[in-house]
Every structure is written in C-alpha cells, then in structure tokens.
Write an enzyme that holds these catalytic residues in place. Structure first.
Site: not given
Ligand code: NAD
Length: 416
Positions: A60, A105-107
């Site tokens: 994201v 962001g992050k995943g």
C-alpha cells in the site's frame, strides 16, 4: 495501534482529532484519509514438498505527496489489507514528523515464516517483488524490514528488483547489509532516537537525566539500544523485561553484560545482575522514565493508573491504548508518541537511501550527528506545536505531520 479489528479506523480517529484542531480544509481532509494505491498480488511458489501454494501479498502506498513511499514489509499469518493500509498511513505521518522527503507505504504477505524453509522464504520474497516490481523503485516506493523480515530478505528484494531493471539498484530498499549499501548506525538508530527524545524531554521537564531511573519493556533491537544509550548519558536502567521474564536492580543494571547475556540465551530471563521481575510489575515501578519497546497495546487502563513515570518514550509502535493515553496525559505524564520517539529508524533509512543514491558512504559519526539534528528538530517542532495548540504530544505530532503534507498537497494542486 489496535491489534486486529479495524485498525484503519483507529488511525482515522487519531487523524480526525488533530485535523479538527488544525482546522484542516475539508477537501484536503478527504484526500489524506484515502490511500493513494493498494496493490494485492497472488504469489504462487513451489514448496519443499513439491506442492504449489499461493500466498497473498499487499503493498500500500498511502501517500506520496512528499516523496517516494517508505515503509516495511511484514511476513505474518495475521497480515490484512486493513492493517497494511493503517500502517502505511502511520508511516506517512512518521516521515512527515521526521521532516524527511518520503511518503508512507507498507507491505505484507500472509504467511507463517516460522514454518517455512530458507529456500521457500527466498522464493516467496522474489515472487512477491516480481509481482510489485513496476510499483516500487528508488523514486517510487522504498521498502524496509518489519515484523519477521530482515537484512537477508532486503538483499533478496534488492537483487530481484535489480535483475528486473537490468542494473544494481541499491536504493530500492533500506535495512540492507552494510556490504551492499546499508548504512552504518542504522541498527542503533531507533534506540538512539529514543535516547535523544527522552533526554530532550528531561531537559524540558527540568529534571536531570543523569541519575534518572529507567524501566524498559522489551530487550530486542529498540529496547537494548535505548537502554544502552540512556545508560551512556548517565541514566540508571533499573528494570528490563522481555517475552520470558525480567530483571530488577535498584542500583542499576549492567546493560553491556545484559546485551551479551541476551545474545547467548535469547532472553534476559535469568540474568544474574539483579532480582527476577514479572512483566506486569514493570509498570508499577517508581521510575522517572518508562520505555515500552516490545509490542502494541501494552499500556492499557488496567496498568496505566499504576504508572509513576514522568516520561514515557514509545519505542514500540502503538504501545499505549487511546484511553490509557488520555488517562496518562490528564495525569500530567509526558508521553513521547511513537511517531516521534521511534522515528530515528526511518530517518536513518532515509540517510541510507541518500548514501545509495550518491554512491558515497558516511562514517558512523556523520550518520549519528545528522540523526541527532533531525531528532532534535522533530522534538522541538512537536513540543512547540503542543504548547501552541494546548494539546498532548501525540495530537501535536499529527498536527505537524498533517500540516506538512496538506501544505504541499495544496501547493501541488489538483491534477485532473
Ligand atoms: P525485536 O523483535 O528485536 O524485540 C522485541 C522485544 O520485545 C524482544 O526482547 C521480546 O522478547 C520482547 N517482547 C515480546 N513480547 C513481549 C511481552 N509480551 N512482554 C515483554 N516483552 C516482550 O523488535 P524491535 O525491532 O526491537 O521492535 C520493537 C518495537 O519497536 C515494535 O513495536 C516495532 O514495530 C517498533 N519499531 C522498531 C523499529 C526498528 O528499527 N527496529 C523502528 C520503529 C519501531
């Protein structure tokens, strides 16, 4: 940060409180409460037993107004799109508070890495990167380690991305091994930021950090470095707990010896330099500073009323529940919020990215000097904002962050 449940709503609650005080324009409010991009991918890999499994992965990019998205990738069975989105939003505010030119962001991948072989983890990592390869890059989105991911996984991410673009792109990811473009000082950076913000809080509250007593929950990367560096500026760490147990010594614990003990035993439980201590009792101790550096939701309404500390430095992400935070603030406890106290990590990730892009690497002293300056600036910005808006430091940190992203959003204007 609430575990499970709808944690994106928890983020929105914090956002709304600050946005109201700031008098945020309703249009910008709408933009900043929506993720820019949410990517969901299926990652099929062949397991060691010959069978094919398909894992779901997310990335994201919550907001990229200030620069490339920045944030870790976690491997955990409980990963969900809601969680990854909330964490990506928090990264947006953390980078903005730290005043670094990154968005958030992050995943994550839904998997249980403890049940996977090294080969399976490598295959999963490479397939995930291949699936999101068009969305990431040094100018687009720069991942980093998070829960259950480490420098080896970052090395695989860097290699897979580089194979796709056809050249070595070290700046696509941070938290890499030093040998391949990592930064000196990164490992200690989060704890160093905790030390700096705690020291500045003591200055503001006019108590001497030299001789001040400290209790630390968690003795991993953040907890051990915070304890070590606070000791080095003269504080007395008298209690530490981890997942297994804890140790208390009124005269002060020998943190150097404790670090060696933890390396050997994978816990501090049984450390000979003090008496045993229950994790729950840590929050009852009469100390000046409390550093929660383990997990989220550790300080709740059950234990907050017993806390005697003047300062709480949130090394962990989301260690304090919202009601406990309100209670502590009302009682005059100075809570340094996570998006400020633990921002040293992402700040040094930014330095890693800068060094990779220059192809020129700084001495550790240079990294630490620059981190000190950034953390002092961030602390002062948040403190002054809390005074100006007559609010707690968490809300003030959000106000600083939202204001920075909103200002640039307005300047850039609407593309349509
Ligand atoms: P880590 O895995 O190195 O250490 C975690 C520590 O917490 C361990 O000592 C573990 O024993 C302890 N712990 C686990 N469960 C516990 C419990 N129930 N009670 C007491 N202690 C317990 O992790 P870390 O990198 O030090 O991260 C800690 C926190 O800081 C996390 O919330 C993380 O998201 C946050 N954080 C880390 C960084 C970083 O750079 N590492 C940056 C920002 C925020």
């Amino acid at each position: 940060m609430a575990a499970g449940g709808n944690i994106f709503n928890a983020m929105l609650q914090e956002f709304d409180g600050a946005a109201r005080l700031l008098g945020l324009d309703p249009g910008i409010w709408k933009i900043l409460t929506h993720p820019k991009r949410q990517i969901t991918v299926s990652c099929p890999i062949q397991m060691d037993n010959g069978q094919i499994e398909v894992f779901t992965g997310y990335r994201v990019q919550y907001n990229i107004t200030l620069g490339p998205a920045k944030g870790g990738i976690r491997y955990h069975p409980d990963v969900s799109l809601d969680e990854v989105t909330a964490l990506a939003a928090w990264m947006t505010w953390k980078c903005a508070v730290a005043h670094i030119p990154f968005g958030g962001g992050k995943g994550g991948i839904i998997c249980d890495p403890t049940q996977m072989s090294r080969r399976e983890l490598e295959a999963l990592t490479r397939r995930y990167v291949a699936e999101i390869v068009d969305a990431i890059g040094p100018d687009k989105d720069v991942p980093a380690p998070d829960v259950n991911t480490n420098d080896q996984i970052m090395a695989w991410i860097m290699d897979t991305y580089s194979m796709h673009v056809g050249y070595t792109a070290t700046a696509v990811v941070t938290g890499k091994p030093i040998e391949m473009g990592g930064s000196l000082g990164r490992r200690e950076a989060t704890g160093r930021g905790v030390m700096i913000t705690t020291r500045e809080a003591a200055k503001h509250l006019k108590f001497d950090i030299k001789g001040a007593t400290v209790a630390v929950q968690g003795f991993g990367n953040v907890g051990s470095v915070s304890a070590d560096l606070l000791t080095k500026i003269g504080a007395r760490v008298i209690a530490v707990t981890d997942w297994k147990g804890g140790v208390y010594n009124k005269a002060g614990l020998d943190i150097t010896k404790m670090i060696d003990f933890a390396k050997q035993h994978k816990t501090i439980d049984g450390f000979p330099g003090g008496e045993p201590l229950e994790n729950n009792d840590l929050f009852k101790l009469d100390v000046d500073v409390l550093v929660p550096a383990a997990l989220e939701n550790q300080i709740t309404m059950e234990n907050a009323p017993t806390i005697k500390a003047k300062v709480i430095a949130e090394g962990a992400n989301g260690p304090t529940t919202p009601d406990a935070h309100k209670h502590l603030h009302d009682r005059g406890v100075f809570v340094i919020p996570d998006i400020l106290a633990n921002a040293g990590g992402v700040t040094t990730s930014y330095f890693e990215w800068v060094q990779d892009r220059h192809g020129y690497f700084w001495e550790e002293e240079e990294v630490n000097k620059r981190l000190e300056a950034k953390m002092m600036e961030a602390f002062d910005d948040v403190l002054q904002t809390s005074i100006r808006y007559k609010t707690d430091l968490r809300t003030a940190a959000y106000i600083v962050a939202i204001n920075r992203v909103a200002t640039v959003t307005r300047m850039r204007g609407m593309y349509a």
